[in-house]
Design a protein around this motif. Sequence first.
Motif, PDB file in Angstrom:
ATOM      1  N   CYS A 107       0.816  -1.224   0.000  1.00 47.72           N
ATOM      2  CA  CYS A 107       0.000   0.000   0.000  1.00 47.72           C
ATOM      3  C   CYS A 107       0.846   1.269   0.000  1.00 47.72           C
ATOM      4  N   SER A 108       2.055   1.200  -0.542  1.00 47.03           N
ATOM      5  CA  SER A 108       2.868   2.409  -0.691  1.00 47.03           C
ATOM      6  C   SER A 108       2.271   3.335  -1.737  1.00 47.03           C
ATOM      7  N   ASP A 109       1.700   2.736  -2.783  1.00 46.14           N
ATOM      8  CA  ASP A 109       1.066   3.515  -3.843  1.00 46.14           C
ATOM      9  C   ASP A 109      -0.440   3.367  -3.750  1.00 46.14           C
ATOM     10  N   PHE A 110      -1.127   4.442  -4.100  1.00 50.93           N
ATOM     11  CA  PHE A 110      -2.584   4.406  -4.177  1.00 50.93           C
ATOM     12  C   PHE A 110      -2.966   4.940  -5.551  1.00 50.93           C
ATOM     13  N   TRP A 111      -3.778   4.177  -6.270  1.00 51.08           N
ATOM     14  CA  TRP A 111      -4.059   4.471  -7.671  1.00 51.08           C
ATOM     15  C   TRP A 111      -5.438   5.085  -7.869  1.00 51.08           C
ATOM     16  N   SER A 112      -5.509   5.953  -8.860  1.00 50.03           N
ATOM     17  CA  SER A 112      -6.773   6.522  -9.300  1.00 50.03           C
ATOM     18  C   SER A 112      -6.928   6.237 -10.791  1.00 50.03           C
ATOM     19  N   GLN A 113      -8.169   6.126 -11.229  1.00 47.35           N
ATOM     20  CA  GLN A 113      -8.467   5.783 -12.624  1.00 47.35           C
ATOM     21  C   GLN A 113      -8.864   7.026 -13.402  1.00 47.35           C
ATOM     22  N   GLY A 114      -8.152   7.315 -14.486  1.00 47.03           N
ATOM     23  CA  GLY A 114      -8.458   8.474 -15.321  1.00 47.03           C
ATOM     24  C   GLY A 114      -8.997   8.056 -16.676  1.00 47.03           C
ATOM     25  N   PHE A 115     -10.296   7.860 -16.768  1.00 46.00           N
ATOM     26  CA  PHE A 115     -10.915   7.466 -18.034  1.00 46.00           C
ATOM     27  C   PHE A 115     -11.831   8.572 -18.568  1.00 46.00           C
ATOM     28  N   SER A 116     -12.872   8.927 -17.806  1.00 51.33           N
ATOM     29  CA  SER A 116     -13.874   9.880 -18.294  1.00 51.33           C
ATOM     30  C   SER A 116     -13.273  11.260 -18.528  1.00 51.33           C
ATOM     31  N   GLU A 117     -13.853  11.967 -19.501  1.00 56.66           N
ATOM     32  CA  GLU A 117     -13.449  13.331 -19.829  1.00 56.66           C
ATOM     33  C   GLU A 117     -14.691  14.202 -19.953  1.00 56.66           C
TER      34      GLU A 117
END
Length: 243
Positions: free
Chosen positions: A124-134
């Motif tokens: 859990c050093s990195d936490f990801w976010s999803q960038g799809f919608s615009e």
Amino acid sequence: MTSLYAVPLTEEQQAFRDEVRTFIAEKLRPEWRGVSELWSRTDMAALGGWTRELIAKGWATYDWPEEYGGRPLTLMQRYILTTETGSARAPLIPHVNIHMVGMLICEFGSEWQKSHFLPRILDCSDFWSQGFSEPEAGSDLASLRTTAVCDGNDYVVNGQKIWTTNAHLATELFTLVRTDPDAASRQKGLSILLIPLDSPGLTVRPRSRTSGDGRTSPFCWVARRDSAPTNRPSSSTASSPTF
């Protein structure tokens, strides 16, 4: 007492349910209960703490290959695990981290990506976010306009993403971009990039909640202007395949 299950459990399934309940009683801290959305770093700490406990048990990465730390669970075991942790109001595990980015890297990632990112997902050093919608491309992702142009070891990215959940707290972004504007159709020429959210030229802005309670929404607006991931091998910035 009302059963949580619509069907009777076998003896083996009951044993697994009891194991899960014992685990929850021993590992789920009171201050972690009820964290369902990430409003602050405190919420992230709760999510990370609980996720690390599940990962150590092998119950968070059940769909990863065993060589990368996965532990297979049957569909019924997954159902029992989800039912029991939900009933205990445990934090939801970071689905984007484990079941989207993690699985993507396990399947398509370079050796550098696997050795760099997978351990950081597991601890859990990195936490990801999803960038799809615009702004102009929601469900119809073939309409997206964010571009990425290869420049040596980097991709220079320009465009906007919206509804980017928890980007204000995340460290990394996996995002869909257009790398070939001359592709035969708008459904072609799309790639996924893995981008640090502290990249120069990248702006993250939480959106206000419509409830008017003064709290920011976990949904964020992300803009990139000449933003490029840095200090990574070229194989780390774009995942295969390109669509």
